[in-house]
Enzyme design. Structure first.
Site: not given
Length: 100
Positions: A34-36
């Site tokens: 994820t880019c979280s």
């Protein structure tokens, strides 16, 4: 109306992860990234997924120890924060499907 957007994102993410993993053959691998930077979208999803899938194991990611990152909150997961990796940040975990 969605009461908690993060909860909704987690459910969608888990659904996608389950579907992708279902299509794997035994011995196959699936990378979850994820880019979280939130625990809810990363470690929480990984823990939830592992509890629901006894034939899923976290796998080592070859070469990860040489990457500009830190270990995630779960062994064999990795976090890329902006300070360490010079990126906007992301999370990576690798699952392997095992025979049960």
């Amino acid at each position: 109306m969605i009461d908690n957007p993060l909860c909704s994102i987690k459910l969608i993410t888990l659904s996608l992860l389950h579907n992708g993993f279902r299509l794997l053959k035994v011995g196959g691998s699936l990378v979850y990234s994820t880019c979280s930077l939130t625990l809810a979208q990363n470690e929480d999803v990984v823990e939830h997924f592992l509890k629901e899938n006894v034939n899923a194991e976290l796998a080592e990611i070859d070469g990860a120890r040489n990457w500009p990152c830190k270990s995630g909150g779960i062994p064999k997961t990795w976090r890329f924060d902006p300070l360490t990796s010079q990126t906007s940040g992301f999370f990576v975990a690798k699952f392997t499907k095992v025979a049960i």
